[in-house]
Design a protein around this motif. Structure first.
Motif, mmCIF file in Angstrom:
data_model
loop_
_atom_site.group_PDB
_atom_site.id
_atom_site.type_symbol
_atom_site.label_atom_id
_atom_site.label_comp_id
_atom_site.label_asym_id
_atom_site.label_seq_id
_atom_site.Cartn_x
_atom_site.Cartn_y
_atom_site.Cartn_z
ATOM 1 N N ARG A 29 -5.197 6.158 -3.553
ATOM 2 C CA ARG A 29 -3.730 6.090 -3.684
ATOM 3 C C ARG A 29 -3.132 5.012 -2.792
ATOM 4 N NH1 ARG A 29 -1.842 12.471 -3.696
ATOM 5 N NH2 ARG A 29 -3.296 13.144 -5.302
ATOM 6 N N THR A 30 -3.953 4.303 -2.068
ATOM 7 C CA THR A 30 -3.595 3.221 -1.149
ATOM 8 C C THR A 30 -2.705 3.683 0.002
ATOM 9 O OG1 THR A 30 -1.696 2.367 -2.409
ATOM 10 C CG2 THR A 30 -3.866 1.466 -2.956
ATOM 11 N N LEU A 31 -2.755 4.958 0.342
ATOM 12 C CA LEU A 31 -2.006 5.451 1.499
ATOM 13 C C LEU A 31 -2.775 5.192 2.785
ATOM 14 C CD1 LEU A 31 -0.620 8.804 0.105
ATOM 15 C CD2 LEU A 31 0.605 6.669 0.472
ATOM 16 N N ILE A 32 -4.083 5.093 2.666
ATOM 17 C CA ILE A 32 -4.901 4.737 3.815
ATOM 18 C C ILE A 32 -5.818 3.590 3.419
ATOM 19 C CG2 ILE A 32 -4.871 7.072 4.781
ATOM 20 C CD1 ILE A 32 -7.805 7.347 3.869
ATOM 21 N N LYS A 33 -6.341 2.953 4.438
ATOM 22 C CA LYS A 33 -7.285 1.862 4.212
ATOM 23 C C LYS A 33 -8.527 2.177 5.028
ATOM 24 C CE LYS A 33 -7.205 -3.046 3.777
ATOM 25 N NZ LYS A 33 -6.346 -4.190 3.804
ATOM 26 N N SER A 34 -9.658 2.289 4.351
ATOM 27 C CA SER A 34 -10.918 2.582 5.029
ATOM 28 C C SER A 34 -11.604 1.284 5.426
ATOM 29 C CB SER A 34 -11.834 3.403 4.121
ATOM 30 O OG SER A 34 -11.244 4.656 3.854
ATOM 31 N N VAL A 35 -11.997 1.223 6.680
ATOM 32 C CA VAL A 35 -12.707 0.064 7.203
ATOM 33 C C VAL A 35 -14.105 0.536 7.599
ATOM 34 C CG1 VAL A 35 -12.722 -1.737 8.962
ATOM 35 C CG2 VAL A 35 -10.536 -0.872 8.083
ATOM 36 N N PRO A 36 -15.139 0.065 6.897
ATOM 37 C CA PRO A 36 -16.504 0.513 7.195
ATOM 38 C C PRO A 36 -16.861 0.329 8.672
ATOM 39 C CG PRO A 36 -16.475 -0.794 5.189
ATOM 40 C CD PRO A 36 -15.108 -0.901 5.800
ATOM 41 N N GLY A 37 -17.365 1.390 9.265
ATOM 42 C CA GLY A 37 -17.769 1.359 10.660
ATOM 43 C C GLY A 37 -16.644 1.529 11.653
ATOM 44 N N LYS A 38 -15.400 1.494 11.192
ATOM 45 C CA LYS A 38 -14.237 1.610 12.087
ATOM 46 C C LYS A 38 -13.446 2.885 11.841
ATOM 47 C CE LYS A 38 -14.549 -2.525 13.956
ATOM 48 N NZ LYS A 38 -14.795 -2.761 15.347
ATOM 49 N N GLY A 39 -13.378 3.326 10.595
ATOM 50 C CA GLY A 39 -12.603 4.518 10.269
ATOM 51 C C GLY A 39 -11.562 4.232 9.203
ATOM 52 N N SER A 40 -10.640 5.171 9.068
ATOM 53 C CA SER A 40 -9.560 5.050 8.082
ATOM 54 C C SER A 40 -8.232 4.951 8.812
ATOM 55 C CB SER A 40 -9.554 6.262 7.154
ATOM 56 O OG SER A 40 -10.760 6.352 6.451
ATOM 57 N N PHE A 41 -7.369 4.089 8.290
ATOM 58 C CA PHE A 41 -6.087 3.835 8.927
ATOM 59 C C PHE A 41 -4.968 3.953 7.900
ATOM 60 C CE2 PHE A 41 -9.426 1.635 11.116
ATOM 61 C CZ PHE A 41 -9.160 1.866 12.456
ATOM 62 N N ILE A 42 -3.812 4.393 8.360
ATOM 63 C CA ILE A 42 -2.641 4.476 7.483
ATOM 64 C C ILE A 42 -2.272 3.052 7.076
ATOM 65 C CG2 ILE A 42 -0.226 5.217 7.280
ATOM 66 C CD1 ILE A 42 -2.240 7.528 7.636
ATOM 67 N N SER A 43 -2.102 2.836 5.776
ATOM 68 C CA SER A 43 -1.809 1.486 5.279
ATOM 69 C C SER A 43 -0.400 1.051 5.687
ATOM 70 C CB SER A 43 -1.975 1.415 3.763
ATOM 71 O OG SER A 43 -1.000 2.192 3.128
ATOM 72 N N ASP A 44 -0.205 -0.251 5.706
ATOM 73 C CA ASP A 44 1.072 -0.815 6.134
ATOM 74 C C ASP A 44 2.233 -0.411 5.237
ATOM 75 O OD1 ASP A 44 -0.148 -2.051 8.269
ATOM 76 O OD2 ASP A 44 -0.456 -3.946 7.210
ATOM 77 N N ASN A 45 1.940 -0.178 3.962
ATOM 78 C CA ASN A 45 3.011 0.160 3.017
ATOM 79 C C ASN A 45 3.018 1.642 2.640
ATOM 80 O OD1 ASN A 45 0.654 0.032 1.563
ATOM 81 N ND2 ASN A 45 1.570 -0.995 -0.201
ATOM 82 N N ALA A 46 2.326 2.486 3.405
ATOM 83 C CA ALA A 46 2.215 3.912 3.068
ATOM 84 C C ALA A 46 3.576 4.596 3.026
ATOM 85 C CB ALA A 46 1.303 4.626 4.058
ATOM 86 N N LEU A 47 4.418 4.341 4.012
ATOM 87 C CA LEU A 47 5.731 4.985 4.054
ATOM 88 C C LEU A 47 6.572 4.559 2.856
ATOM 89 C CD1 LEU A 47 7.610 6.876 5.566
ATOM 90 C CD2 LEU A 47 8.399 4.921 6.898
ATOM 91 N N GLU A 48 6.539 3.288 2.538
ATOM 92 C CA GLU A 48 7.283 2.777 1.380
ATOM 93 C C GLU A 48 6.785 3.431 0.090
ATOM 94 O OE1 GLU A 48 7.815 -1.419 -1.020
ATOM 95 O OE2 GLU A 48 7.296 -1.482 1.108
ATOM 96 N N LEU A 49 5.455 3.530 -0.058
ATOM 97 C CA LEU A 49 4.883 4.180 -1.241
ATOM 98 C C LEU A 49 5.301 5.646 -1.329
ATOM 99 C CD1 LEU A 49 1.274 2.716 -1.178
ATOM 100 C CD2 LEU A 49 3.054 2.228 -2.862
ATOM 101 N N MET A 50 5.335 6.319 -0.196
ATOM 102 C CA MET A 50 5.725 7.733 -0.178
ATOM 103 C C MET A 50 7.194 7.899 -0.549
ATOM 104 S SD MET A 50 3.121 9.533 0.220
ATOM 105 C CE MET A 50 4.136 10.978 0.136
ATOM 106 N N HIS A 51 8.053 7.008 -0.050
ATOM 107 C CA HIS A 51 9.477 7.081 -0.408
ATOM 108 C C HIS A 51 9.685 6.844 -1.902
ATOM 109 C CE1 HIS A 51 11.278 7.839 3.418
ATOM 110 N NE2 HIS A 51 10.726 6.784 3.982
#
Length: 98
Positions: A62-84
């Protein structure tokens, strides 16, 4: 942070997804914030790691998070906008809807 209702008819992975969406909307999780690891959530919630991974995969789809191999998952830059947008249109987020 996350709370699972084991008696609920809603699947556990969906509860995690919904709570993550709420945390994004409420500002608890902000763009760039690191999501808890699969192992951490699994132990904390007493949930099978595959269930946690399923929720993470769906949030990534859903592109709310971005998974980075070996680093973890992070909230995407546009997650709040997508949720609104999703909340305003009462629509589920998916890559197809963007």
């Amino acid at each position: 942070m996350y709370q699972i209702d084991v008696i609920s008819r809603t699947p556990v992975y969906e509860q995690i997804i919904r709570q993550t969406e709420e945390f994004i909307l409420k500002g608890v999780l902000k763009p760039g914030d690191r999501m808890p690891s699969v192992r951490t959530l699994s132990v904390e919630l007493s949930v099978n790691p595959n269930t946690i991974q399923k929720a993470i995969a769906e949030l990534d789809r859903r592109t709310l998070i971005k998974s980075v191999p070996g680093k973890g998952s992070f909230i995407s830059d546009n997650a709040l906008e997508l949720m609104h947008i999703a909340k305003r249109t009462n629509y589920r987020i998916s890559k197809r809807s963007l």
